[in-house]
Motif scaffolding. Structure first.
Motif, PDB file in Angstrom:
ATOM      1  N   UNK A 159       0.838  -1.205   0.000  1.00 24.41           N
ATOM      2  CA  UNK A 159       0.000   0.000   0.000  1.00 24.41           C
ATOM      3  C   UNK A 159       0.871   1.252   0.000  1.00 24.41           C
ATOM      4  N   UNK A 160       1.938   1.234   0.757  1.00 27.69           N
ATOM      5  CA  UNK A 160       2.860   2.366   0.784  1.00 27.69           C
ATOM      6  C   UNK A 160       3.529   2.555  -0.572  1.00 27.69           C
ATOM      7  N   UNK A 161       3.815   1.448  -1.255  1.00 26.69           N
ATOM      8  CA  UNK A 161       4.412   1.518  -2.585  1.00 26.69           C
ATOM      9  C   UNK A 161       3.485   2.251  -3.557  1.00 26.69           C
ATOM     10  N   UNK A 162       2.199   1.957  -3.491  1.00 30.79           N
ATOM     11  CA  UNK A 162       1.234   2.634  -4.364  1.00 30.79           C
ATOM     12  C   UNK A 162       1.099   4.118  -4.000  1.00 30.79           C
ATOM     13  N   UNK A 163       1.130   4.422  -2.723  1.00 27.78           N
ATOM     14  CA  UNK A 163       0.950   5.812  -2.295  1.00 27.78           C
ATOM     15  C   UNK A 163       2.075   6.720  -2.772  1.00 27.78           C
ATOM     16  N   UNK A 164       3.257   6.186  -2.868  1.00 27.78           N
ATOM     17  CA  UNK A 164       4.422   7.010  -3.211  1.00 27.78           C
ATOM     18  C   UNK A 164       4.613   7.188  -4.714  1.00 27.78           C
ATOM     19  N   UNK A 165       3.791   6.554  -5.522  1.00 28.81           N
ATOM     20  CA  UNK A 165       3.924   6.679  -6.969  1.00 28.81           C
ATOM     21  C   UNK A 165       3.172   7.905  -7.493  1.00 28.81           C
ATOM     22  N   UNK A 166       3.858   8.687  -8.312  1.00 36.09           N
ATOM     23  CA  UNK A 166       3.239   9.833  -8.998  1.00 36.09           C
ATOM     24  C   UNK A 166       2.489  10.759  -8.040  1.00 36.09           C
ATOM     25  N   UNK A 167       3.174  11.195  -7.007  1.00 36.08           N
ATOM     26  CA  UNK A 167       2.547  12.089  -6.040  1.00 36.08           C
ATOM     27  C   UNK A 167       2.266  13.452  -6.662  1.00 36.08           C
ATOM     28  N   UNK A 168       1.058  13.992  -6.466  1.00 35.19           N
ATOM     29  CA  UNK A 168       0.752  15.320  -6.996  1.00 35.19           C
ATOM     30  C   UNK A 168       1.345  16.419  -6.115  1.00 35.19           C
ATOM     31  N   UNK A 169       1.170  17.650  -6.525  1.00 32.83           N
ATOM     32  CA  UNK A 169       1.661  18.781  -5.750  1.00 32.83           C
ATOM     33  C   UNK A 169       0.831  18.959  -4.487  1.00 32.83           C
ATOM     34  N   UNK A 170       1.461  19.525  -3.468  1.00 33.50           N
ATOM     35  CA  UNK A 170       0.755  19.772  -2.210  1.00 33.50           C
ATOM     36  C   UNK A 170      -0.370  20.778  -2.379  1.00 33.50           C
ATOM     37  N   UNK A 171      -0.343  21.557  -3.455  1.00 31.17           N
ATOM     38  CA  UNK A 171      -1.397  22.543  -3.691  1.00 31.17           C
ATOM     39  C   UNK A 171      -2.722  21.906  -4.084  1.00 31.17           C
ATOM     40  N   UNK A 172      -2.716  20.620  -4.407  1.00 34.27           N
ATOM     41  CA  UNK A 172      -3.945  19.967  -4.857  1.00 34.27           C
ATOM     42  C   UNK A 172      -4.848  19.533  -3.706  1.00 34.27           C
ATOM     43  N   UNK A 173      -4.367  19.629  -2.472  1.00 38.93           N
ATOM     44  CA  UNK A 173      -5.173  19.252  -1.305  1.00 38.93           C
ATOM     45  C   UNK A 173      -5.257  20.429  -0.342  1.00 38.93           C
ATOM     46  N   UNK A 174      -6.179  20.342   0.586  1.00 38.33           N
ATOM     47  CA  UNK A 174      -6.395  21.429   1.546  1.00 38.33           C
ATOM     48  C   UNK A 174      -5.293  21.426   2.610  1.00 38.33           C
ATOM     49  N   UNK A 175      -4.656  22.566   2.854  1.00 41.98           N
ATOM     50  CA  UNK A 175      -3.684  22.617   3.949  1.00 41.98           C
ATOM     51  C   UNK A 175      -4.352  22.578   5.315  1.00 41.98           C
ATOM     52  N   UNK A 176      -5.575  23.127   5.399  1.00 44.53           N
ATOM     53  CA  UNK A 176      -6.332  23.137   6.646  1.00 44.53           C
ATOM     54  C   UNK A 176      -7.798  22.913   6.321  1.00 44.53           C
ATOM     55  N   UNK A 177      -8.382  21.868   6.906  1.00 45.90           N
ATOM     56  CA  UNK A 177      -9.786  21.547   6.643  1.00 45.90           C
ATOM     57  C   UNK A 177     -10.697  22.406   7.508  1.00 45.90           C
ATOM     58  N   UNK A 178     -11.980  22.225   7.338  1.00 43.56           N
ATOM     59  CA  UNK A 178     -12.969  22.968   8.110  1.00 43.56           C
ATOM     60  C   UNK A 178     -12.895  22.588   9.585  1.00 43.56           C
ATOM     61  N   UNK A 179     -13.175  23.564  10.452  1.00 43.62           N
ATOM     62  CA  UNK A 179     -13.156  23.295  11.891  1.00 43.62           C
ATOM     63  C   UNK A 179     -14.198  22.250  12.274  1.00 43.62           C
ATOM     64  N   UNK A 180     -15.245  22.145  11.500  1.00 38.79           N
ATOM     65  CA  UNK A 180     -16.308  21.201  11.826  1.00 38.79           C
ATOM     66  C   UNK A 180     -15.877  19.749  11.667  1.00 38.79           C
ATOM     67  N   UNK A 181     -14.847  19.495  10.882  1.00 35.71           N
ATOM     68  CA  UNK A 181     -14.384  18.119  10.670  1.00 35.71           C
ATOM     69  C   UNK A 181     -13.185  17.741  11.546  1.00 35.71           C
ATOM     70  N   UNK A 182     -12.626  18.711  12.262  1.00 35.80           N
ATOM     71  CA  UNK A 182     -11.479  18.408  13.116  1.00 35.80           C
ATOM     72  C   UNK A 182     -11.804  17.365  14.190  1.00 35.80           C
ATOM     73  N   UNK A 183     -13.016  17.381  14.797  1.00 37.55           N
ATOM     74  CA  UNK A 183     -13.317  16.315  15.766  1.00 37.55           C
ATOM     75  C   UNK A 183     -13.253  14.913  15.163  1.00 37.55           C
ATOM     76  N   UNK A 184     -13.608  14.778  13.878  1.00 37.95           N
ATOM     77  CA  UNK A 184     -13.491  13.471  13.228  1.00 37.95           C
ATOM     78  C   UNK A 184     -12.028  13.064  13.106  1.00 37.95           C
ATOM     79  N   UNK A 185     -11.182  14.044  12.810  1.00 32.98           N
ATOM     80  CA  UNK A 185      -9.744  13.765  12.768  1.00 32.98           C
ATOM     81  C   UNK A 185      -9.255  13.291  14.128  1.00 32.98           C
ATOM     82  N   UNK A 186      -9.695  13.975  15.181  1.00 31.61           N
ATOM     83  CA  UNK A 186      -9.266  13.611  16.531  1.00 31.61           C
ATOM     84  C   UNK A 186      -9.644  12.164  16.836  1.00 31.61           C
ATOM     85  N   UNK A 187     -10.890  11.795  16.543  1.00 39.69           N
ATOM     86  CA  UNK A 187     -11.342  10.447  16.855  1.00 39.69           C
ATOM     87  C   UNK A 187     -10.536   9.384  16.132  1.00 39.69           C
ATOM     88  N   UNK A 188     -10.259   9.605  14.850  1.00 39.44           N
ATOM     89  CA  UNK A 188      -9.491   8.621  14.080  1.00 39.44           C
ATOM     90  C   UNK A 188      -8.057   8.549  14.565  1.00 39.44           C
TER      91      UNK A 188
END
Length: 492
Positions: free
Chosen positions: A255-284
């Motif tokens: 799985x790690x091998x697949x993740x490291x292939x052809x990585x896009x730029x960091x600009x393609x994802x959110x640097x900071x998500x909505x505050x409303x979803x942070x509790x879900x991050x905490x739980x996981x």
């Protein structure tokens, strides 16, 4: 907690007989007032190492008269086969690295790339510090009652019993609460395992054959799951668990091998998500870091327990590796798949490649085989209570079988009611893992050191209060956000 703890235990216990384990599984009390008896090797009682859910403590004893400042608990431990530093580190890694690591990219989606990056490292540091707190309290309480070692629930009990007079009546309640949350944690793990297996099998069959509802796969998994969990002797599961461990490591590496292939730029994802979803991050995230239940058994079983703590000790070294792995999988997994990342990174692997499909099958088989090890803990909490209601041997055996079938079916029903892997992992983490990893340790430390003080300017108490508030906020907001997403999955 995390859930691979049992694999480390079973690898060393293939030859143990059930008759040797039976007293530990069925005992209702252990007399801690008797310090002349040597402490048994915990590796000969794997259910005790898993979470120490069955350990009970003598009550009503005047502990004030037992205190001896020069008593060294580690010098009074009698172990036939103590573990080395390397053995302990391997067990600690297995106790923290499990299915939670596969959910870290989903956690990063709920936090954002950089918030997830720094948040995971901070979460790892806080959880590690709480583990140190628990070990420190265990040593202090062991000296007070002249006992070589204590389990998690016993530490909670004796912290109240030797603490402020007004709180001593709540020692029994503290022990039962810790045991209850350990039970809830393991049941939660079983639900996650059920759903993980069904979802990965569904991905493979949907691609090659026919698309069916995930609940149908849950029912198909239930059929072989019931007879597998009727096995009552853990030694028969040793080769099974070893095979599952090999599959897990292999699947994670691919799985790690697949993740490291052809990585896009960091600009393609959110640097900071909505505050409303942070509790879900905490739980996981806290679900993934749940390994506090194995800390005391491992430290108690070391040949050189003084090497467990310290800046470069076994605990810090292991947790740095764990935090690095979690951060790397979460960071690169979210960067690779973006907001389309799923509850397990294996569900994002390419469907048109045989290797990725084999990873799904391998991980599904590994988790299926590991379910019995997670199930072994809660069933041995409930089973004695049910059996004690009957008199004849035949009735007890029938009650035991019925209990196991009922508990397996119960976890199946929970998984079928919430067929969404991400929210259920977050819910288990927010409810039970945060209680054990972030709420219980500071409470125990405050009560334990109340009679002796908290250092200059009471810094220990203020630090514990801060961690306690952090854990409570994660508990309430994480639980609320997880339940809200379960009830309204379209909002994801």
């Amino acid at each position: 907690m995390e859930e691979n703890t049992q694999l480390a235990i079973l690898e060393k216990n293939a030859g143990n007989k059930m008759s040797e384990r039976q007293p530990l599984l069925r005992s209702e009390s252990n007399d801690l007032g008797s310090s002349t008896l040597p402490r048994p090797d915990v590796r000969n009682s794997p259910e005790n190492v898993l979470v120490n859910v069955q350990s009970e403590v003598a009550q009503g004893e005047n502990t004030d008269s037992l205190v001896q400042p020069d008593y060294n608990p580690s010098m009074h431990r009698s172990l036939e086969h103590p573990t080395s530093n390397l053995d302990t580190m391997i067990h600690l890694l297995k106790g923290n690295v499990g299915t939670g690591i596969l959910a870290m990219p989903d956690a990063f989606k709920n936090a954002g790339l950089y918030m997830g990056l720094f948040g995971t490292l901070i979460m790892g540091a806080v959880c590690t510090h709480c583990m140190h707190m628990l070990v420190r309290c265990s040593h202090e309480l062991s000296r007070r009652i002249q006992q070589p070692s204590l389990s998690f629930s016993e530490v909670g009990y004796w912290s109240f019993e030797t603490g402020p007079c007004t709180l001593r009546r709540y020692g029994y309640v503290a022990r039962k609460m810790i045991t209850t949350f350990l039970f809830i944690t393991q049941i939660g793990f079983c639900c996650v395992y059920f759903l993980f297996v069904a979802l990965n099998v569904k991905e493979v069959i949907d691609h090659y054959f026919i698309k069916l509802d995930v609940r149908i796969y849950l029912m198909l998994v239930l059929i072989p799951m019931v007879p597998l969990n009727l096995v009552r002797n853990l030694k028969y599961l040793t080769p099974v668990s070893l095979f599952a461990a090999i599959l897990t490591v292999t699947g994670l590496a691919i799985s790690f091998f697949y993740m490291l292939q052809d990585l896009p730029s960091a600009d393609t994802v959110k640097p900071l998500a909505s505050w409303s979803t942070l509790p879900l991050y905490f739980g996981t995230a806290i679900y993934a870091f749940e390994g506090i239940g194995v800390v005391l058994p491992l430290e108690n079983n070391m040949k050189t327990p003084e090497d467990f703590g310290g800046m470069t000790g076994v605990l810090n070294t292991s947790m740095v590796i764990v935090a690095t792995l979690y951060t790397a999988v979460g960071f690169f997994g979210y960067l690779k798949y973006g907001d389309g990342v799923k509850g397990s990174i294996t569900l994002n692997l390419p469907q048109d490649e045989i290797l990725s499909q084999l990873v799904r099958v391998a991980m599904a088989v590994a988790i299926f085989l590991s379910y019995s090890l997670q199930f072994y803990v809660p069933v041995n909490v409930v089973e004695p209570i049910i059996q004690n209601q009957f008199d004849t041997t035949r009735a007890r055996e029938l009650a035991s079988t019925s209990t196991r079938i009922a508990l397996v079916t119960f976890t199946f029903i929970l998984a079928a009611c919430i067929p969404n892997l991400g929210p259920i992992i977050s819910l288990v983490g927010a409810v039970s893992s945060s209680t054990l990893a972030l709420i219980a340790p500071p409470v125990i430390e405050i009560i334990t050191f109340w009679p002796v003080g908290f250092g200059r300017y009471n810094w220990i108490m203020w630090k514990d209060i801060f961690i306690l508030i952090f854990g409570l906020c994660g508990f309430f907001f994480g639980t609320y956000a997880s339940i809200a997403q379960i009830l309204n999955p379209s909002a994801d």
